[in-house]
Design a protein around this motif. Structure first.
Motif, PDB file in Angstrom:
ATOM      1  N   LEU A  11       0.852  -1.184   0.000  1.00  0.00           N
ATOM      2  CA  LEU A  11       0.000   0.000   0.000  1.00  0.00           C
ATOM      3  C   LEU A  11       0.886   1.230   0.000  1.00  0.00           C
ATOM      4  O   LEU A  11       1.829   1.333   0.799  1.00  0.00           O
ATOM      5  CB  LEU A  11      -0.900  -0.014   1.233  1.00  0.00           C
ATOM      6  CG  LEU A  11      -1.737   1.231   1.510  1.00  0.00           C
ATOM      7  CD1 LEU A  11      -2.768   1.441   0.412  1.00  0.00           C
ATOM      8  CD2 LEU A  11      -2.413   1.115   2.866  1.00  0.00           C
ATOM      9  N   VAL A  12       0.571   2.171  -0.875  1.00  0.00           N
ATOM     10  CA  VAL A  12       1.352   3.399  -0.959  1.00  0.00           C
ATOM     11  C   VAL A  12       0.415   4.552  -1.284  1.00  0.00           C
ATOM     12  O   VAL A  12      -0.644   4.344  -1.912  1.00  0.00           O
ATOM     13  CB  VAL A  12       2.455   3.265  -2.032  1.00  0.00           C
ATOM     14  CG1 VAL A  12       1.873   3.106  -3.414  1.00  0.00           C
ATOM     15  CG2 VAL A  12       3.441   4.418  -1.972  1.00  0.00           C
ATOM     16  N   GLN A  13       0.789   5.743  -0.858  1.00  0.00           N
ATOM     17  CA  GLN A  13      -0.017   6.921  -1.193  1.00  0.00           C
ATOM     18  C   GLN A  13       0.263   7.371  -2.621  1.00  0.00           C
ATOM     19  O   GLN A  13       1.352   7.122  -3.170  1.00  0.00           O
ATOM     20  CB  GLN A  13       0.300   8.058  -0.227  1.00  0.00           C
ATOM     21  CG  GLN A  13      -0.246   7.834   1.176  1.00  0.00           C
ATOM     22  CD  GLN A  13      -0.095   9.056   2.054  1.00  0.00           C
ATOM     23  OE1 GLN A  13       0.826   9.853   1.866  1.00  0.00           O
ATOM     24  NE2 GLN A  13      -0.988   9.207   3.024  1.00  0.00           N
ATOM     25  N   ALA A  14      -0.705   8.047  -3.195  1.00  0.00           N
ATOM     26  CA  ALA A  14      -0.525   8.599  -4.535  1.00  0.00           C
ATOM     27  C   ALA A  14       0.729   9.481  -4.566  1.00  0.00           C
ATOM     28  O   ALA A  14       0.984  10.240  -3.634  1.00  0.00           O
ATOM     29  CB  ALA A  14      -1.743   9.401  -4.943  1.00  0.00           C
ATOM     30  N   GLY A  15       1.497   9.315  -5.637  1.00  0.00           N
ATOM     31  CA  GLY A  15       2.747  10.043  -5.769  1.00  0.00           C
ATOM     32  C   GLY A  15       3.950   9.290  -5.246  1.00  0.00           C
ATOM     33  O   GLY A  15       5.091   9.694  -5.486  1.00  0.00           O
ATOM     34  N   THR A 110       0.919 -10.091  -7.074  1.00  0.00           N
ATOM     35  CA  THR A 110       1.160  -9.309  -5.866  1.00  0.00           C
ATOM     36  C   THR A 110       0.296  -8.046  -5.935  1.00  0.00           C
ATOM     37  O   THR A 110       0.208  -7.399  -6.975  1.00  0.00           O
ATOM     38  CB  THR A 110       2.647  -8.968  -5.701  1.00  0.00           C
ATOM     39  OG1 THR A 110       2.866  -8.309  -4.454  1.00  0.00           O
ATOM     40  CG2 THR A 110       3.176  -8.084  -6.829  1.00  0.00           C
ATOM     41  N   GLN A 111      -0.355  -7.741  -4.833  1.00  0.00           N
ATOM     42  CA  GLN A 111      -1.294  -6.616  -4.801  1.00  0.00           C
ATOM     43  C   GLN A 111      -0.548  -5.300  -4.628  1.00  0.00           C
ATOM     44  O   GLN A 111       0.299  -5.164  -3.743  1.00  0.00           O
ATOM     45  CB  GLN A 111      -2.288  -6.787  -3.649  1.00  0.00           C
ATOM     46  CG  GLN A 111      -3.264  -5.646  -3.481  1.00  0.00           C
ATOM     47  CD  GLN A 111      -4.296  -5.583  -4.597  1.00  0.00           C
ATOM     48  OE1 GLN A 111      -4.886  -6.604  -4.961  1.00  0.00           O
ATOM     49  NE2 GLN A 111      -4.536  -4.389  -5.139  1.00  0.00           N
ATOM     50  N   VAL A 112      -0.896  -4.346  -5.465  1.00  0.00           N
ATOM     51  CA  VAL A 112      -0.416  -2.971  -5.334  1.00  0.00           C
ATOM     52  C   VAL A 112      -1.642  -2.084  -5.163  1.00  0.00           C
ATOM     53  O   VAL A 112      -2.541  -2.098  -6.012  1.00  0.00           O
ATOM     54  CB  VAL A 112       0.400  -2.536  -6.565  1.00  0.00           C
ATOM     55  CG1 VAL A 112       0.708  -1.044  -6.510  1.00  0.00           C
ATOM     56  CG2 VAL A 112       1.682  -3.349  -6.666  1.00  0.00           C
ATOM     57  N   THR A 113      -1.677  -1.361  -4.073  1.00  0.00           N
ATOM     58  CA  THR A 113      -2.799  -0.470  -3.787  1.00  0.00           C
ATOM     59  C   THR A 113      -2.274   0.940  -3.593  1.00  0.00           C
ATOM     60  O   THR A 113      -1.373   1.163  -2.775  1.00  0.00           O
ATOM     61  CB  THR A 113      -3.563  -0.927  -2.530  1.00  0.00           C
ATOM     62  OG1 THR A 113      -4.019  -2.267  -2.709  1.00  0.00           O
ATOM     63  CG2 THR A 113      -4.758  -0.016  -2.275  1.00  0.00           C
ATOM     64  N   VAL A 114      -2.829   1.873  -4.355  1.00  0.00           N
ATOM     65  CA  VAL A 114      -2.426   3.267  -4.274  1.00  0.00           C
ATOM     66  C   VAL A 114      -3.601   4.072  -3.744  1.00  0.00           C
ATOM     67  O   VAL A 114      -4.664   4.115  -4.375  1.00  0.00           O
ATOM     68  CB  VAL A 114      -1.987   3.801  -5.644  1.00  0.00           C
ATOM     69  CG1 VAL A 114      -1.474   5.233  -5.514  1.00  0.00           C
ATOM     70  CG2 VAL A 114      -0.934   2.896  -6.264  1.00  0.00           C
ATOM     71  N   SER A 115      -3.407   4.683  -2.601  1.00  0.00           N
ATOM     72  CA  SER A 115      -4.484   5.463  -1.986  1.00  0.00           C
ATOM     73  C   SER A 115      -4.388   6.921  -2.425  1.00  0.00           C
ATOM     74  O   SER A 115      -3.300   7.450  -2.655  1.00  0.00           O
ATOM     75  CB  SER A 115      -4.405   5.359  -0.469  1.00  0.00           C
ATOM     76  OG  SER A 115      -3.194   5.922  -0.004  1.00  0.00           O
ATOM     77  N   SER A 116      -5.548   7.542  -2.525  1.00  0.00           N
ATOM     78  CA  SER A 116      -5.582   8.948  -2.964  1.00  0.00           C
ATOM     79  C   SER A 116      -5.475   9.900  -1.794  1.00  0.00           C
ATOM     80  O   SER A 116      -5.531   9.516  -0.645  1.00  0.00           O
ATOM     81  CB  SER A 116      -6.866   9.202  -3.750  1.00  0.00           C
ATOM     82  OG  SER A 116      -7.979   8.879  -2.957  1.00  0.00           O
TER      83      SER A 116
END
Length: 116
Positions: A11-15, A110-116
């Motif tokens: 999980l990572v934030q946008a940018g 593998t899951q990649v999730t980008v939060s706004s």
């Protein structure tokens, strides 16, 4: 046969940035092109990037300039460095390996999730 094991999603934030890796084992000497594909919920699996055994790369237009694929033949590993991530990059990322006259090999994803 070729076995592919991905790692590095999260999980990572946008940018932000993430790097995913894919280690190959088995009949690795016959692998030609390796690459990354992704599948978002409700969508078809799509190509993200590929790299040939000689290092020629190919990218989807949506990731050009943001993602970099690389390959370490000595480690039988392919990497995808993802920078400037966007929420629309959220997906399960799958490693792929191609061999002549053989079915494609796929990793488990593998899951990649980008939060706004």
């Amino acid at each position: 046969q070729v076995q592919l094991v991905e790692s590095g999603g999260g999980l990572v934030q946008a940018g932000g940035s993430l790097r995913v890796s894919c280690a190959a084992s088995g009949s690795i000497s016959s692998i030609s092109t390796m690459g990354w594909y992704r599948q978002a919920p409700g969508k078809q699996r799509e190509l993200v990037a590929t790299v040939s055994k000689g290092g020629t790369t190919n990218y989807a237009d949506s990731v050009k300039g943001r993602f970099t694929i690389s390959r370490d033949n000595s480690k039988n590993t392919v990497y995808l460095q993802m920078n400037s991530l966007k929420p629309e990059d959220t997906a399960v990322y799958y490693c792929n390996a191609k061999r002549p006259r053989a079915p494609d090999s796929w990793g488990q994803g593998t899951q990649v999730t980008v939060s706004s």
